[in-house]
Write a protein that holds these residues in place. Structure first.
Motif, PDB file in Angstrom:
ATOM      1  N   ASN A  88      -1.285   6.250   2.603  1.00  0.00           N
ATOM      2  CA  ASN A  88      -2.588   6.526   3.150  1.00  0.00           C
ATOM      3  C   ASN A  88      -3.807   5.241   2.899  1.00  0.00           C
ATOM      4  O   ASN A  88      -4.947   5.216   2.828  1.00  0.00           O
ATOM      5  CB  ASN A  88      -3.325   7.546   2.258  1.00  0.00           C
ATOM      6  CG  ASN A  88      -3.326   7.647   0.923  1.00  0.00           C
ATOM      7  OD1 ASN A  88      -2.621   6.791   0.446  1.00  0.00           O
ATOM      8  ND2 ASN A  88      -4.156   8.439   0.052  1.00  0.00           N
ATOM      9  N   THR A  89      -2.899   4.184   2.369  1.00  0.00           N
ATOM     10  CA  THR A  89      -3.630   2.924   2.228  1.00  0.00           C
ATOM     11  C   THR A  89      -3.139   1.860   2.795  1.00  0.00           C
ATOM     12  O   THR A  89      -3.245   0.502   2.341  1.00  0.00           O
ATOM     13  CB  THR A  89      -3.719   2.621   0.742  1.00  0.00           C
ATOM     14  OG1 THR A  89      -2.391   2.490  -0.016  1.00  0.00           O
ATOM     15  CG2 THR A  89      -4.662   3.742  -0.113  1.00  0.00           C
ATOM     16  N   GLY A 110       0.774  -1.328   0.116  1.00  0.00           N
ATOM     17  CA  GLY A 110       0.135  -0.062   0.047  1.00  0.00           C
ATOM     18  C   GLY A 110       0.953   1.316   0.051  1.00  0.00           C
ATOM     19  O   GLY A 110       1.985   0.975   0.134  1.00  0.00           O
ATOM     20  N   GLU A 111       0.128   2.381  -0.243  1.00  0.00           N
ATOM     21  CA  GLU A 111       0.879   3.594   0.050  1.00  0.00           C
ATOM     22  C   GLU A 111       0.508   4.484   1.411  1.00  0.00           C
ATOM     23  O   GLU A 111       0.164   3.799   2.339  1.00  0.00           O
ATOM     24  CB  GLU A 111       0.148   4.646  -0.973  1.00  0.00           C
ATOM     25  CG  GLU A 111       0.490   4.434  -2.444  1.00  0.00           C
ATOM     26  CD  GLU A 111       2.102   4.429  -2.728  1.00  0.00           C
ATOM     27  OE1 GLU A 111       2.849   5.581  -2.361  1.00  0.00           O
ATOM     28  OE2 GLU A 111       2.500   3.890  -3.339  1.00  0.00           O
TER      29      GLU A 111
END
Length: 499
Positions: A411-412, A408-409
């Motif tokens: 914010n994920t 994920g990034e």
């Protein structure tokens, strides 16, 4: 006299890149000629979806017609800087390189670095080199046409500083993350956090074909006597600035250092959270070290100066006004950009891309990667054009610092929990840069490439990770480095050949 004391937080790869940079500047000081494409997938988004075409030829024609007068930029830290007369790029060279920015360009190199899996703590890969076909970074290929690139000054002197290996060193770190509170933001001082493992501090970068000078603050100041060193870029540049200040002072309080920010327009304006940057002078040697915030390196102009919520014209082909106004006062300048080139940042900052003084309507140029590359090429070419006028100036463009988000990034749910050093390997063997955009931009110029991407890619254990100021939100920082850090090494490169 804290630098950026409004921030809380962290400590590693900035120190290595720092040492590597200093050594490079001092290695290359008497030799005139010497990274930003590893962007997350959202950067391939099209910034503008309008259908009117702006062809490369049209772009060149309109670029020639640019007024010599710049526009005042008022976004964030650019708002109160006066603008000097615009110096044009060489049109033919600019057009030729602009045409190379195809939508396919270097996308494979851009995307693959940021999505490589990070080894779990305690598990060591049987990979020891980023040149290995089994390496977790083997998809990060350098430019295929590297044979056509001129050798860097480091290569001409028999040393490519980007090629080498990480080795254990009991003399590291070069300063204490507990003590350097005068310069180091708490949000980057991992020693002040809940992190328990600090083995990442005990490594230094060893180039393959040469040795780097051991960094000593007093000797660095003597070699930089009467000179001004400027770091211009995003928060990674700010980390390097803070790390250099800690290195020069040994992490100790120094009451003799003078705040000279006002000489460079670096003052905190009413209502601002912080100044546009910081500048400090060591009176014993008259050495000035400064940092200026510019996430994009290009000029930002309010479209409606009377509206607090106005959009800003982001002029891809105009360098940040700070450089134009203060370049004559600088002796060393290190530029960087990269991680703000994504749709989220553009929307949050209300940036609208412009070229040749007009909104960009060409979908190909409006792609994030191409827009960024145009800016990098433009600022490098402009800077190169100034070196004849300022022959004392040594200019560097630093390659991008890699991100290590996994699953994920930011914010994920992306994370970087590994704390075991060098699980992805310890050695860089390839000759070309992992940041082909920056490498291509400096080709044929006297602006030197400060290539830290591949060596930093191996240090996924050195990020702030889950220990930062957002620890209670579950958001990890897999972009910024713990300080002191690996980035300290880039200063060794900057220092190597200083007079």
């Amino acid at each position: 006299m804290k630098s950026g004391n409004s921030h809380k937080g962290i400590k590693i790869s900035v120190t290595i890149i720092a040492l590597v940079s200093v050594a490079l500047i001092l290695l290359l000081w008497e030799k005139t000629p010497l990274i930003s494409s590893l962007i997350p997938p959202e950067t391939l988004d099209v910034i503008s979806t309008e259908t009117v075409k702006l062809t490369p030829d049209t772009h060149l024609k309109e670029y020639k017609q640019l007024s010599p007068n710049g526009h005042q930029s008022t976004v964030n830290t650019l708002e109160h800087q006066p603008v000097a007369e615009t110096v044009k790029l060489t049109p033919d060279t600019h057009l030729k390189e602009y045409k190379q920015l195809s939508p396919n360009g270097h996308q494979s190199s851009v995307n693959t670095l940021e999505h490589q899996p990070v080894a779990e703590a305690g598990h060591v890969h049987d990979v020891h080199s980023v040149n290995s076909s089994r390496s977790p970074t083997n998809s990060l290929e350098p430019r295929k046409d590297n044979k056509d690139l001129p050798k860097s000054p480091a290569q001409e002197t028999g040393c490519n500083y980007a090629k080498g290996k990480w080795v254990a060193d009991k003399k590291r770190p070069l300063y204490s993350g507990f003590q350097c509170k005068q310069w180091l933001s708490s949000m980057w001082a991992c020693r002040l956090m809940q992190r328990k493992d600090f083995s990442y501090e005990s490594f230094r970068w060893q180039p393959k074909d040469c040795d780097m000078l051991e960094f000593k603050g007093s000797e660095f100041l003597k070699r930089m006597q009467g000179k001004t060193i400027a770091l211009v870029g995003d928060s990674l540049g700010r980390q390097q600035f803070q790390s250099l200040m800690c290195m020069v002072t040994g992490g100790k309080e120094n009451s003799e250092v003078e705040d000279v920010g006002s000489e460079y327009g670096l003052v905190q304006e009413p209502g601002a959270k912080r100044p546009a940057g910081w500048a400090y002078r060591f009176p014993s040697t008259n050495t000035t070290i400064l940092y200026y915030w510019s996430a994009s390196l290009c000029e930002l102009e309010p479209l409606n100066p009377t509206d607090p919520a106005t959009n800003y014209a982001m002029h891809l082909d105009r360098p940040v006004p700070f450089l134009k106004y203060y370049l004559h006062k600088l002796d060393v300048v290190v530029l960087n950009t990269g991680h703000h080139w994504n749709r989220g940042k553009f929307n949050a900052n209300r940036w609208v891309v412009y070229a040749s003084g007009k909104p960009v309507k060409d979908r190909k140029l409006a792609m994030m990667m191409n827009a960024k590359n145009l800016t990098v090429y433009s600022v490098v070419k402009w800077l190169d054009s100034q070196l004849l006028q300022y022959p004392h100036l040594k200019a560097f463009f630093r390659t991008i610092s890699p991100r290590h988000f996994v699953n994920g990034e930011w914010n994920t749910g992306g994370s970087c929990d590994n704390t075991t050093p060098l699980t992805a390997g310890s050695e860089v063997l390839q000759d070309g840069s992992f940041d082909p955009g920056a490498e291509g931009a400096v080709k044929g110029t006297k602006v030197k490439l400060l290539d830290i991407t591949a060596l930093s890619e191996l240090r996924n254990e050195g990020h702030i990770s889950k220990y930062g100021s957002k620890v209670n939100t579950g958001v990890q920082d897999c972009l910024h480095w713990c300080l002191p850090d690996t980035i300290v090494n880039f200063y060794h490169i900057l220092v190597k050949d200083s007079p």
